[in-house]
Design a protein around this motif. Structure first.
Motif, PDB file in Angstrom:
ATOM      1  N   UNK A 214       0.845  -1.190   0.000  1.00 52.58           N
ATOM      2  CA  UNK A 214       0.000   0.000   0.000  1.00 52.58           C
ATOM      3  C   UNK A 214       0.879   1.239   0.000  1.00 52.58           C
ATOM      4  N   UNK A 215       0.365   2.305  -0.594  1.00 52.05           N
ATOM      5  CA  UNK A 215       1.070   3.583  -0.631  1.00 52.05           C
ATOM      6  C   UNK A 215       0.198   4.609   0.073  1.00 52.05           C
ATOM      7  N   UNK A 216       0.813   5.369   0.971  1.00 47.48           N
ATOM      8  CA  UNK A 216       0.056   6.400   1.672  1.00 47.48           C
ATOM      9  C   UNK A 216      -0.499   7.408   0.682  1.00 47.48           C
ATOM     10  N   UNK A 217      -1.689   7.897   0.981  1.00 45.86           N
ATOM     11  CA  UNK A 217      -2.365   8.795   0.053  1.00 45.86           C
ATOM     12  C   UNK A 217      -1.553  10.054  -0.234  1.00 45.86           C
ATOM     13  N   UNK A 218      -0.851  10.567   0.778  1.00 45.95           N
ATOM     14  CA  UNK A 218      -0.090  11.795   0.559  1.00 45.95           C
ATOM     15  C   UNK A 218       1.184  11.558  -0.246  1.00 45.95           C
ATOM     16  N   UNK A 219       1.523  10.281  -0.481  1.00 44.43           N
ATOM     17  CA  UNK A 219       2.723   9.977  -1.245  1.00 44.43           C
ATOM     18  C   UNK A 219       2.427   9.568  -2.682  1.00 44.43           C
ATOM     19  N   UNK A 220       1.153   9.489  -3.040  1.00 43.96           N
ATOM     20  CA  UNK A 220       0.790   9.018  -4.384  1.00 43.96           C
ATOM     21  C   UNK A 220       1.314   9.968  -5.454  1.00 43.96           C
ATOM     22  N   UNK A 221       1.000  11.247  -5.322  1.00 43.57           N
ATOM     23  CA  UNK A 221       1.427  12.211  -6.342  1.00 43.57           C
ATOM     24  C   UNK A 221       2.947  12.356  -6.408  1.00 43.57           C
ATOM     25  N   UNK A 222       3.653  12.474  -5.262  1.00 42.89           N
ATOM     26  CA  UNK A 222       5.122  12.513  -5.347  1.00 42.89           C
ATOM     27  C   UNK A 222       5.706  11.258  -6.007  1.00 42.89           C
ATOM     28  N   UNK A 223       5.102  10.102  -5.745  1.00 41.67           N
ATOM     29  CA  UNK A 223       5.602   8.883  -6.367  1.00 41.67           C
ATOM     30  C   UNK A 223       5.393   8.905  -7.880  1.00 41.67           C
ATOM     31  N   UNK A 224       4.253   9.407  -8.311  1.00 41.28           N
ATOM     32  CA  UNK A 224       3.999   9.509  -9.750  1.00 41.28           C
ATOM     33  C   UNK A 224       4.976  10.480 -10.409  1.00 41.28           C
ATOM     34  N   UNK A 225       5.247  11.599  -9.723  1.00 45.43           N
ATOM     35  CA  UNK A 225       6.220  12.556 -10.258  1.00 45.43           C
ATOM     36  C   UNK A 225       7.616  11.944 -10.318  1.00 45.43           C
ATOM     37  N   UNK A 226       7.948  11.108  -9.334  1.00 45.27           N
ATOM     38  CA  UNK A 226       9.252  10.461  -9.335  1.00 45.27           C
ATOM     39  C   UNK A 226       9.385   9.512 -10.522  1.00 45.27           C
ATOM     40  N   UNK A 227       8.303   8.812 -10.851  1.00 48.55           N
ATOM     41  CA  UNK A 227       8.331   7.926 -12.012  1.00 48.55           C
ATOM     42  C   UNK A 227       8.516   8.727 -13.298  1.00 48.55           C
ATOM     43  N   UNK A 228       7.802   9.853 -13.403  1.00 46.26           N
ATOM     44  CA  UNK A 228       7.951  10.707 -14.585  1.00 46.26           C
ATOM     45  C   UNK A 228       9.384  11.221 -14.690  1.00 46.26           C
ATOM     46  N   UNK A 230      12.078   9.818 -13.491  1.00 45.83           N
ATOM     47  CA  UNK A 230      12.972   8.711 -13.854  1.00 45.83           C
ATOM     48  C   UNK A 230      12.915   8.446 -15.355  1.00 45.83           C
ATOM     49  N   UNK A 231      11.717   8.424 -15.922  1.00 45.58           N
ATOM     50  CA  UNK A 231      11.577   8.168 -17.358  1.00 45.58           C
ATOM     51  C   UNK A 231      12.229   9.289 -18.163  1.00 45.58           C
ATOM     52  N   UNK A 232      12.040  10.535 -17.710  1.00 41.06           N
ATOM     53  CA  UNK A 232      12.642  11.664 -18.414  1.00 41.06           C
ATOM     54  C   UNK A 232      14.165  11.582 -18.382  1.00 41.06           C
ATOM     55  N   UNK A 233      14.721  11.243 -17.222  1.00 42.99           N
ATOM     56  CA  UNK A 233      16.171  11.079 -17.127  1.00 42.99           C
ATOM     57  C   UNK A 233      16.658   9.909 -17.977  1.00 42.99           C
ATOM     58  N   UNK A 234      15.858   8.840 -18.015  1.00 43.96           N
ATOM     59  CA  UNK A 234      16.233   7.678 -18.824  1.00 43.96           C
ATOM     60  C   UNK A 234      16.296   8.031 -20.301  1.00 43.96           C
ATOM     61  N   UNK A 235      15.372   8.877 -20.747  1.00 42.09           N
ATOM     62  CA  UNK A 235      15.378   9.289 -22.152  1.00 42.09           C
ATOM     63  C   UNK A 235      16.548  10.226 -22.474  1.00 42.09           C
ATOM     64  N   UNK A 239      22.336   5.726 -20.655  1.00 40.71           N
ATOM     65  CA  UNK A 239      23.316   4.768 -20.136  1.00 40.71           C
ATOM     66  C   UNK A 239      23.692   5.088 -18.700  1.00 40.71           C
ATOM     67  N   UNK A 240      23.746   6.376 -18.348  1.00 35.02           N
ATOM     68  CA  UNK A 240      24.017   6.725 -16.950  1.00 35.02           C
ATOM     69  C   UNK A 240      22.907   6.200 -16.033  1.00 35.02           C
ATOM     70  N   UNK A 241      21.654   6.410 -16.455  1.00 32.22           N
ATOM     71  CA  UNK A 241      20.520   5.985 -15.627  1.00 32.22           C
ATOM     72  C   UNK A 241      20.453   4.466 -15.542  1.00 32.22           C
ATOM     73  N   UNK A 242      20.713   3.783 -16.647  1.00 31.07           N
ATOM     74  CA  UNK A 242      20.678   2.322 -16.618  1.00 31.07           C
ATOM     75  C   UNK A 242      21.776   1.771 -15.708  1.00 31.07           C
TER      76      UNK A 242
END
Length: 290
Positions: A214-228, A230-235, A239-242
């Motif tokens: 489970x993810x705390x409700x107040x952490x949902x949006x920060x977690x989604x931003x963290x995923x975005x 990560x993907x942006x850095x990966x693009x 090779x650094x991110x990988x």
């Protein structure tokens, strides 16, 4: 005298169903979509091998990662579309050994391990065979009708998809400027063997598939931003991110083993006394699963 052939009717009287021939059953299109994705994954993995032999290494690694991604989602898509089948399961198993075992090993060998001559080839062989053994063990454990509750939380050994991502770390470092010297090649060969051993080990590895997460409700949006992020850095810095992702993943392995030990009092899966619901694993459970 009896013959295996039906009697000949000179008047040509045939049964209607015999004249039409066997009726072919139509298959819904949705049943074909997961299999098509699996075939595309195999094509991507084999194309990655070809690109490696043509010295187009970045595209080769990209195709191997695409193959791993497609191979990872075909089963989920099949379950979502209610299009699972025994044929698809067999296809997926064959694709796994190509995309998670053979393709990464060959790309790594062509890029770097060939500098270590026979040692490099042996290391590539060990990894590819280890991936096949790991997948066979997973299939055996997954086919059991009664599964222990810990199987939804932990893998036995490093999973093959993660192994394919992790074993290519020397390639990522090569893209970042590390010269492909003989010393680097021998170190990469030793690293490849270690990853192969992790695949077939009985090390408990946290799967992240537990339904109780489970993810705390107040952490949902920060977690989604963290995923975005990560993907942006990966693009932008692929090779650094990988490379950092691989290092971070390897660093999490001791924590998964510690969590297992805290629950079951052991560092290996084979000697676990019982699962969380008190179910005792059968004596031959892990022998059949290698």
């Amino acid at each position: 005298m009896e013959t295996p052939f039906p009697p000949f009717d000179p008047h040509g009287h045939e049964k209607e169903e015999d004249a039409r021939g066997p009726r072919l059953r139509e298959i819904p299109l949705r049943l074909m979509i997961p299999n098509i994705i699996t075939i595309l994954a195999i094509c991507a993995g084999l194309t990655g091998v070809r690109l490696a032999f043509e010295n187009r290494y970045e595209l080769a690694v990209g195709m191997v990662l695409v193959a791993a991604f497609l191979d990872g989602i075909d089963g989920r898509i099949a379950r979502l579309m209610k299009a699972t089948s025994k044929f698809g399961a067999q296809m997926d198993s064959l694709a796994d050994i190509v995309n998670f075992g053979v393709a990464p090993a060959l790309v790594l060998y062509v890029f770097l391990l060939d500098q270590a001559r026979s040692i490099g080839w042996i290391a590539a062989l060990i990894y590819a065979i280890a991936a096949g053994l790991r997948l066979a063990r997973f299939n055996v454990m997954d086919e059991r009708q009664q599964k222990a509750s810990w199987q939804s939380e932990y893998f036995v050994g490093v999973p093959a998809p993660a192994g394919a991502l992790v074993v290519l770390l020397p390639v990522y470092l090569g893209f970042l400027g590390m010269a492909p010297t003989k010393g680097f090649a021998y170190a990469a060969a030793a690293y490849t063997v270690v990853i192969g051993l992790l695949l077939v080990s009985r090390l408990p590895v946290w799967s992240g598939k537990s339904g109780g997460s489970r993810v705390r409700r107040d952490l949902v949006l920060p977690l989604m931003l963290a995923v975005v992020l990560y993907v942006a850095l990966l693009m932008s810095f692929t090779w650094e991110v990988l490379a950092l992702t691989v290092v971070a993943y390897l660093c999490t392995l001791p924590f998964g083993a510690h969590s297992w030990k805290k629950k079951y009092g052991t560092l290996t899966v084979e000697s676990v006394p019982a699962d969380l619901h008190g179910e005792q694993p059968r004596e031959d459970d892990f022998d059949r699963g290698l």
